[in-house]
Design an enzyme around this catalytic site. Sequence first.
Site, mmCIF file in Angstrom:
data_model
loop_
_atom_site.group_PDB
_atom_site.id
_atom_site.type_symbol
_atom_site.label_atom_id
_atom_site.label_comp_id
_atom_site.label_asym_id
_atom_site.label_seq_id
_atom_site.Cartn_x
_atom_site.Cartn_y
_atom_site.Cartn_z
ATOM 1 N N GLY A 35 37.107 91.698 70.994
ATOM 2 C CA GLY A 35 36.275 92.726 71.644
ATOM 3 C C GLY A 35 35.441 92.117 72.755
ATOM 4 O O GLY A 35 35.435 92.601 73.891
ATOM 5 N N HIS A 36 34.749 91.023 72.451
ATOM 6 C CA HIS A 36 33.948 90.341 73.473
ATOM 7 C C HIS A 36 34.852 89.900 74.629
ATOM 8 O O HIS A 36 34.498 90.049 75.801
ATOM 9 C CB HIS A 36 33.301 89.071 72.902
ATOM 10 C CG HIS A 36 32.302 89.305 71.827
ATOM 11 N ND1 HIS A 36 32.499 88.899 70.527
ATOM 12 C CD2 HIS A 36 31.070 89.892 71.843
ATOM 13 C CE1 HIS A 36 31.433 89.204 69.799
ATOM 14 N NE2 HIS A 36 30.558 89.819 70.559
ATOM 15 N N GLY A 146 30.163 97.138 75.409
ATOM 16 C CA GLY A 146 31.237 97.766 74.640
ATOM 17 C C GLY A 146 30.848 99.131 74.094
ATOM 18 O O GLY A 146 29.710 99.341 73.670
ATOM 19 N N GLU A 147 31.825 100.038 74.079
ATOM 20 C CA GLU A 147 31.612 101.359 73.466
ATOM 21 C C GLU A 147 31.502 101.260 71.950
ATOM 22 O O GLU A 147 31.070 102.200 71.292
ATOM 23 C CB GLU A 147 32.757 102.310 73.853
ATOM 24 C CG GLU A 147 32.684 102.716 75.309
ATOM 25 C CD GLU A 147 33.768 103.697 75.716
ATOM 26 O OE1 GLU A 147 34.700 103.942 74.918
ATOM 27 O OE2 GLU A 147 33.674 104.193 76.857
ATOM 28 N N LYS A 148 31.909 100.139 71.398
ATOM 29 C CA LYS A 148 31.737 99.899 69.959
ATOM 30 C C LYS A 148 30.277 100.151 69.560
ATOM 31 O O LYS A 148 29.999 100.712 68.508
ATOM 32 C CB LYS A 148 32.168 98.459 69.655
ATOM 33 C CG LYS A 148 31.536 97.796 68.463
ATOM 34 C CD LYS A 148 32.271 98.161 67.215
ATOM 35 C CE LYS A 148 31.808 97.458 65.967
ATOM 36 N NZ LYS A 148 30.512 96.861 65.935
ATOM 37 N N GLN A 152 23.796 101.745 71.858
ATOM 38 C CA GLN A 152 23.241 100.662 72.686
ATOM 39 C C GLN A 152 23.651 100.838 74.149
ATOM 40 O O GLN A 152 22.824 100.726 75.059
ATOM 41 C CB GLN A 152 23.752 99.333 72.144
ATOM 42 C CG GLN A 152 23.522 98.133 73.038
ATOM 43 C CD GLN A 152 23.992 96.855 72.381
ATOM 44 O OE1 GLN A 152 23.365 96.380 71.439
ATOM 45 N NE2 GLN A 152 25.082 96.282 72.838
HETATM 46 P P1 AMP Z 1 27.266 91.363 70.373
HETATM 47 O O1 AMP Z 1 27.672 89.921 70.451
HETATM 48 O O2 AMP Z 1 27.524 92.006 69.068
HETATM 49 O O3 AMP Z 1 25.862 91.586 70.893
HETATM 50 O O4 AMP Z 1 28.220 92.134 71.396
HETATM 51 C C1 AMP Z 1 28.271 91.788 72.758
HETATM 52 C C2 AMP Z 1 29.001 92.876 73.500
HETATM 53 O O5 AMP Z 1 30.339 92.991 73.018
HETATM 54 C C3 AMP Z 1 28.352 94.260 73.336
HETATM 55 O O6 AMP Z 1 28.376 94.933 74.590
HETATM 56 C C4 AMP Z 1 29.266 94.926 72.335
HETATM 57 O O7 AMP Z 1 29.280 96.349 72.424
HETATM 58 C C5 AMP Z 1 30.608 94.338 72.729
HETATM 59 N N1 AMP Z 1 31.577 94.471 71.630
HETATM 60 C C6 AMP Z 1 31.406 94.048 70.345
HETATM 61 N N2 AMP Z 1 32.495 94.386 69.604
HETATM 62 C C7 AMP Z 1 33.345 95.047 70.422
HETATM 63 C C8 AMP Z 1 34.614 95.651 70.255
HETATM 64 N N3 AMP Z 1 35.252 95.644 69.096
HETATM 65 N N4 AMP Z 1 35.206 96.236 71.335
HETATM 66 C C9 AMP Z 1 34.572 96.252 72.536
HETATM 67 N N5 AMP Z 1 33.370 95.684 72.762
HETATM 68 C C10 AMP Z 1 32.755 95.097 71.728
#
Ligand code: AMP
Length: 252
Positions: A35-36, A146-148, A152
Amino acid sequence: MRIINDLKIWEELRNTVYSSDSLGFVPTMGALHKGHLSLVHRSVTENDFTVVSIFLNPTQFDNADDLHEYPDTIVSDRSRLKKAGVDVLLCPDYDQLYPDNYTYKISETEFSKQLCGKHRPGHFDGVLTVVLKLINLVKPRRAYFGEKDHQQLKLVSGMVKAFFLDTEIVPCKTVREIDGLADSSRNSRLTPNNRKKAPLFYSILNMDLSPDKVIEKLQSAGFKVEYVEDIGNRRYGAVYLGEVRLIDNVYH
Ligand code: AMP
């Protein structure tokens, strides 16, 4: 790929080597997964330079155990980012990012109090505050989210508008495992049995049923439900499998 811990060094480089108007930024908390990396690939494709930050932001955790158990995979994170063509990996520490020790913060007073915000008091203050700090430091043309984490994403987009920031927020589709489970840094903490059960969260969320019926179905499948709510054309949900909290959202 340059790895920078010192924000003074970054500020110097931002004004010289990386002074381009075409700079993309992907803020993360590390423990990187597909995802990242989808956000990173998009930024690398759309910009001259890409900066990724890894900072496990304590101010957005309302639960100390969740913070301490957050996976740390910095060695593989670095090599994946290098391979993806990232120019700069920014890894500041708390004291550099919070010279005020979090006495100043950004609050949104409506949407941030719903869904995850209702169950994790202060969470979005921490998110918005760190994102504003990082955007002011990196000064990106585009920042990828991410839309996940749909709530946020909406709150960050709203903040950028409210404070006239000169950065475009680019929404990126949720990346899922083949069985439908949204990729998340927390998935690695699921027991093998719960990992098998986890994709049901997405499939039940997608059913054409009322939120109450969806909650019932999730509970009988063994999930502890925090919330399932429809807002606009989105259905948002948060559940627990054991100690692990999962969130997801679908077009509805
Ligand atoms: P985090 O490390 O959890 O703060 O996430 C960093 C970025 O990655 C944020 O913009 C999240 O929304 C995005 N992100 C996390 N998981 C996914 C995913 N499965 N698909 C798309 N983007 C993601």
